[in-house]
Design an enzyme around this catalytic site. Sequence first.
Site, PDB file in Angstrom:
ATOM      1  N   LYS A   1     -15.727  -1.523   1.734  1.00  0.00           N
ATOM      2  CA  LYS A   1     -14.981  -1.844   0.517  1.00  0.00           C
ATOM      3  C   LYS A   1     -15.994  -2.365  -0.497  1.00  0.00           C
ATOM      4  O   LYS A   1     -16.517  -3.474  -0.323  1.00  0.00           O
ATOM      5  CB  LYS A   1     -13.947  -2.932   0.812  1.00  0.00           C
ATOM      6  CG  LYS A   1     -12.785  -2.495   1.708  1.00  0.00           C
ATOM      7  CD  LYS A   1     -11.985  -3.712   2.116  1.00  0.00           C
ATOM      8  CE  LYS A   1     -10.637  -3.377   2.745  1.00  0.00           C
ATOM      9  NZ  LYS A   1     -10.023  -4.571   3.359  1.00  0.00           N
TER      10      LYS A   1
ATOM     11  N   LYS B   1      -9.462   5.490   3.594  1.00  0.00           N
ATOM     12  CA  LYS B   1      -8.212   4.768   3.817  1.00  0.00           C
ATOM     13  C   LYS B   1      -7.747   4.259   2.450  1.00  0.00           C
ATOM     14  O   LYS B   1      -8.394   3.378   1.868  1.00  0.00           O
ATOM     15  CB  LYS B   1      -8.499   3.621   4.785  1.00  0.00           C
ATOM     16  CG  LYS B   1      -7.308   2.781   5.172  1.00  0.00           C
ATOM     17  CD  LYS B   1      -7.764   1.715   6.173  1.00  0.00           C
ATOM     18  CE  LYS B   1      -6.661   0.737   6.485  1.00  0.00           C
ATOM     19  NZ  LYS B   1      -7.094  -0.660   6.396  1.00  0.00           N
TER      20      LYS B   1
ATOM     21  N   GLU C   1       0.825  -1.214   0.000  1.00  0.00           N
ATOM     22  CA  GLU C   1       0.000   0.000   0.000  1.00  0.00           C
ATOM     23  C   GLU C   1       0.853   1.256   0.000  1.00  0.00           C
ATOM     24  O   GLU C   1       0.400   2.340   0.352  1.00  0.00           O
ATOM     25  CB  GLU C   1      -0.976  -0.021   1.178  1.00  0.00           C
ATOM     26  CG  GLU C   1      -1.973  -1.163   1.025  1.00  0.00           C
ATOM     27  CD  GLU C   1      -3.223  -1.015   1.862  1.00  0.00           C
ATOM     28  OE1 GLU C   1      -3.257  -0.155   2.754  1.00  0.00           O
ATOM     29  OE2 GLU C   1      -4.162  -1.785   1.617  1.00  0.00           O
TER      30      GLU C   1
ATOM     31  N   ARG D   1      -8.204  -1.270  -1.746  1.00  0.00           N
ATOM     32  CA  ARG D   1      -7.663  -2.599  -1.467  1.00  0.00           C
ATOM     33  C   ARG D   1      -6.149  -2.560  -1.636  1.00  0.00           C
ATOM     34  O   ARG D   1      -5.597  -1.643  -2.247  1.00  0.00           O
ATOM     35  CB  ARG D   1      -8.248  -3.648  -2.441  1.00  0.00           C
ATOM     36  CG  ARG D   1      -9.742  -3.833  -2.388  1.00  0.00           C
ATOM     37  CD  ARG D   1     -10.316  -4.116  -1.021  1.00  0.00           C
ATOM     38  NE  ARG D   1      -9.790  -5.245  -0.288  1.00  0.00           N
ATOM     39  CZ  ARG D   1     -10.445  -6.344   0.014  1.00  0.00           C
ATOM     40  NH1 ARG D   1     -11.706  -6.478  -0.384  1.00  0.00           N
ATOM     41  NH2 ARG D   1      -9.897  -7.304   0.742  1.00  0.00           N
TER      42      ARG D   1
ATOM     43  N   ASP E   1      -4.384  -0.982  11.759  1.00  0.00           N
ATOM     44  CA  ASP E   1      -5.197  -2.078  11.236  1.00  0.00           C
ATOM     45  C   ASP E   1      -4.440  -3.342  11.614  1.00  0.00           C
ATOM     46  O   ASP E   1      -3.428  -3.683  11.008  1.00  0.00           O
ATOM     47  CB  ASP E   1      -5.370  -1.978   9.714  1.00  0.00           C
ATOM     48  CG  ASP E   1      -6.204  -3.140   9.175  1.00  0.00           C
ATOM     49  OD1 ASP E   1      -6.646  -3.982   9.984  1.00  0.00           O
ATOM     50  OD2 ASP E   1      -6.404  -3.210   7.937  1.00  0.00           O
TER      51      ASP E   1
ATOM     52  N   ASP F   1     -13.373  -4.811   9.610  1.00  0.00           N
ATOM     53  CA  ASP F   1     -13.114  -4.947   8.168  1.00  0.00           C
ATOM     54  C   ASP F   1     -13.333  -6.416   7.800  1.00  0.00           C
ATOM     55  O   ASP F   1     -14.410  -6.788   7.327  1.00  0.00           O
ATOM     56  CB  ASP F   1     -11.694  -4.473   7.846  1.00  0.00           C
ATOM     57  CG  ASP F   1     -11.256  -4.831   6.435  1.00  0.00           C
ATOM     58  OD1 ASP F   1     -12.117  -5.113   5.594  1.00  0.00           O
ATOM     59  OD2 ASP F   1     -10.036  -4.822   6.146  1.00  0.00           O
TER      60      ASP F   1
END
Length: 436
Positions: A351, A402, A219, A380, A256, A326
Amino acid sequence: MPRIVEVKAREVLDSRGHPTVEVEILCEDGACGRAIAPAGASRGSAEAQELRDEQAPRYCGRGVRQAVQRTQEVLKPALQGLEVTDQQELDRRLQELDGTPAKRYLGGNTLIATSLAAAHAHALSCHKPLYEVFRLLARQVGCRCIPDRDSDYLLPLPMVNMISGGLHAGRQLEVQDFLIIPCTARSLAEALEMVFAVHRSLGELLRSRGYEANLVADEGGYGPKVRNNEEAIECILQAIEQAGMQAGRDISLALDVAASHFYQRGQYEFKTLNKHLPTEAMIDYVKGWVDRYPIISVEDPLAEHDWTGWELLTQVIGNRVQLIGDDLLATNLCRLRWAVGRGIANSILIKPNQAGTLTETFLVLREAQRAGYRLILSARSGDTEESWLADLAIATGVGQIKIGCITRGERLAKYNQLLRIEDWLGKRGRLAQPFA
Ligand code: PGA
Ligand code: ZN
């Protein structure tokens, strides 16, 4: 209203270099919408399943030729002639054609790309920006899109990845995401400026300690082999101070934990500590982080099946921090309802590809709003160069987003679109306030 004349899919690649589905929808007025499905690495078991060519040797079984073929053979004839603006009917047909709760037949990847391609075509056909069309569609489903009366649009406060661990960085740390939230920013532009300063100073700090800080994780954040999770947190805190800001005031922290991915045989396996923690010890451990550090948001601190643990943890720290589900909730209406009923978590990560279609995403969003849960829209780890997520965040006024770090093109496509829309909106838009 323009009708759909053609639906076409193809195999393209995502940010990890893995194949993914792209769908194009052409309307009779010439408008052509296109969208690509993103893909997660640390997936929840309840999310919409992807359709991949498991048995085929190409792309190690990750190809999506079957999805392309089913779009051609199943989706195309069923969508031709449908008004592209009728998103709810389109999404209803997608679900019906798939016919499985986990979206196994057509694949959540095929469905989300098709659903989003239609929204894109809709926007092009009526010459509106995508965020306006998303807002219209969200309202049709009953979402409340403007949480305050001071502005027309609420821009999302970003939660930005600085250090990655877990499945996004070769499991060198258990916690998957160490993030910062620029709490005192008055605009998105200012928020990103603050993030830049911390990111830069963190890079210098990591290098000065002899850690790798030039390569990036999935990410876009750093993926240093620091000794343990606490060292990662402490490096970020120090970087914030070195950038001339105060941790806990200007910038707060978020984690997370993605705990499902190191939960084995009923225990949380911390290789960096050489310890296996049962649920109660894990709850104490997470509480310890929240007590010691300026952490205001924790995602998936317990595994997705550890419901009793979640109940307990919510009672212990749910009034002090944002507790996000999540993997736990998987943008799934049934799971969200169950969690709300049991008093589990207080926030949900949204998501769209976990849900499968845009309408299902809006239904979850509406339910979460009604339950008083906070909402965070999320990209994602395997994402694409597309920027619709930014439009979706602004359209729905969820207040938080995010995306990952401020490096890597697939992340920047979204940050830059947020900056662009902030500029277009001028005084009609306002950055969301921090929540704690
Ligand atoms: P994923 O990670 O896209 O790999 O699931 C993102 C997250 O866990 O929030
Ligand atoms: Zn997560």
